[in-house]
Design an enzyme around this catalytic site. Structure first.
Site, PDB file in Angstrom:
ATOM      1  N   GLU A 190      43.942  -2.235  22.325  1.00 15.33           N
ATOM      2  CA  GLU A 190      44.342  -1.480  23.514  1.00 15.33           C
ATOM      3  C   GLU A 190      43.193  -0.694  24.124  1.00 15.33           C
ATOM      4  O   GLU A 190      42.428  -0.035  23.424  1.00 15.33           O
ATOM      5  CB  GLU A 190      45.474  -0.511  23.141  1.00 15.33           C
ATOM      6  CG  GLU A 190      45.907   0.394  24.286  1.00 15.33           C
ATOM      7  CD  GLU A 190      47.145   1.204  23.946  1.00 15.33           C
ATOM      8  OE1 GLU A 190      47.218   2.368  24.362  1.00 15.33           O
ATOM      9  OE2 GLU A 190      48.050   0.667  23.274  1.00 15.33           O
ATOM     10  N   HIS A 229      52.840   3.998  28.929  1.00  9.94           N
ATOM     11  CA  HIS A 229      52.170   4.905  28.006  1.00  9.94           C
ATOM     12  C   HIS A 229      52.978   6.193  27.895  1.00  9.94           C
ATOM     13  O   HIS A 229      53.272   6.847  28.887  1.00  9.94           O
ATOM     14  CB  HIS A 229      50.763   5.226  28.523  1.00  9.94           C
ATOM     15  CG  HIS A 229      50.091   6.344  27.795  1.00  9.94           C
ATOM     16  ND1 HIS A 229      49.990   7.615  28.320  1.00  9.94           N
ATOM     17  CD2 HIS A 229      49.497   6.394  26.573  1.00  9.94           C
ATOM     18  CE1 HIS A 229      49.345   8.388  27.466  1.00  9.94           C
ATOM     19  NE2 HIS A 229      49.035   7.674  26.396  1.00  9.94           N
TER      20      HIS A 229
END
EC number: 4.2.1.90
Length: 395
Positions: free
Chosen positions: A241, A319
């Site tokens: 990520e 997120h």
């Protein structure tokens, strides 16, 4: 015909200590450990993210009051500079408008700030205003935001956990664990070896089937990220990520071609607006986009980003963002699970993500959350009156 209430006043406050600015934590918190960052190339800023100022802005709280005295609110990051933008610039586009004029208000906020905005703190600020508008509209209509967005497509949300202890997250019922990468390119071959050893150790603890992911927080280059991904294949890494700086679209496109077959490339936490995500998607930069609803433009913009991703067959896994992302994820087919930030200092228990700023903030139980936990009007949370608000500017 029912008269639609108008917006009476917009107010912006600052707040320190955790919450939306989740990096603003006390000493000893896992989130401020020796973690790879873009600033880790400088030894004096390697040991702590707070050392280079990650927590300087603090939380922005936006309140929007309608003509009937109802108040919608939201929190994001931005602190005093964002409060100035709300009070001195954006408030003019809201006061006197109807609470349903969300699309027009967003457009006016964005277009009026193009010459100094587009991304970063200005979009954070617009996001906070937008979220407060959705909260207010939900309270006006007596409905949770997920119903305003078209209704839920699932009765239950499932979560992976982000934190220092995926092994503990597994025992708490989460579907996976994302751990921070501790060593960046400046720490050389020994740092790379230690990264892979930490991953191997965690894989031994959780067994072969539990998802493990690495959060690289913009800290790598294509070569290092490629080598890390190739070395991590033996340990069953599900995804890598935010390996590169957010503006390096070309690097992401190359990295996605370089990683082992089956390993996913994810990014987008620090990307903003449909135009930024269009670049990521059209250039084939990633398999999953991870917009933060408090940073990418708010719910209004996230709906457009999600539609773009769906057309590119990419998943949208927002997120963090607590309730602001939960209501969104519940309504999108291409958001099959959600992230939960483990904000306990040792990542050893489930605590509300934006604690102590919000009251009524739901948390996963055994890694899951029933839709009924999101049934209150708006986003279903209230500001904690024990948290001292400061209004640095008025208009």
């Amino acid at each position: 015909m029912t008269q639609i209430p108008t917006i009476k006043q917009v107010r912006a406050f600052t707040l320190k200590g955790g919450g939306a600015d989740y990096h603003d934590q006390s000493d000893g918190h896992w989130i401020d450990d020796h973690i790879a960052t873009p600033m880790a190339k400088y030894p004096e800023y390697r040991q702590s993210r707070r050392s280079f100022g990650i927590n300087v802005l603090g939380t922005l709280v936006v309140e929007i009051e309608d003509s009937a005295g109802r108040v919608g609110f939201a929190v994001t990051t931005g602190g005093e500079p964002a409060a100035y933008i709300v009070e001195k610039h954006l408030a003019r586009f809201l006061e006197g408008a109807r609470v349903t004029d969300i699309e027009r208000i967003w457009d006016q906020m964005y277009l009026s700030t193009l010459y100094y905005g587009r991304k970063g703190i200005v979009i954070n600020t617009i996001s906070g205003v937008d979220l407060a508008l959705w909260d207010l509209l939900g309270k006006v209509r007596g409905e949770p935001v997920h119903q305003l967005l078209g209704g839920a497509v699932r009765d239950e949300l499932q979560f992976y956990a982000t934190g220092a202890r995926p092994d503990l997250a597994q025992k708490m019922g989460f579907i996976g664990g994302k751990m921070p990468l501790h060593h960046g390119p400046a720490e050389g071959e020994e740092g790379l070896r230690r990264n892979l050893q930490e991953l191997a150790t965690m894989r031994e603890r959780v067994g072969p089937d539990f998802w493990l992911m690495l959060d690289c927080w913009m800290s790598l280059d294509v070569n290092y990220a490629t080598r890390l991904a190739q070395g991590a294949q033996a340990h069953g890494l599900k995804w890598i990520e935010e390996a590169l700086p957010p503006d390096d679209y070309w690097g992401y496109a190359a990295l996605r071609k370089n990683v082992p077959t089956g390993m996913l490339v994810t990014t987008g936490e620090h990307e903003a607006t449909r135009w930024g995500f269009r670049q990521l998607l059209e250039m084939g930069c990633c398999d999953i986009i991870q917009p933060d609803v408090g940073w990418c433009g708010g719910i209004t913009e996230l709906l457009k980003i999600s539609a773009l991703a769906d057309a590119h067959q990419a998943l949208v896994i927002p997120h963090g963002s607590s309730v602001y992302s939960y209501h969104f994820v519940a309504t999108r087919h291409n958001s099959p699970f959600a992230e939960f930030l483990m904000m306990a200092p040792k990542a050893d228990e489930v605590v509300p993500m934006f604690h102590p700023q919000l009251l009524g903030e739901p948390v996963p139980v055994n890694g899951r959350m029933r839709l009924s936990a999101l049934d209150r009007p708006g986003f279903g949370v209230e500001l904690n009156p024990e948290c001292a608000l400061h209004r640095p500017y008025t208009h």
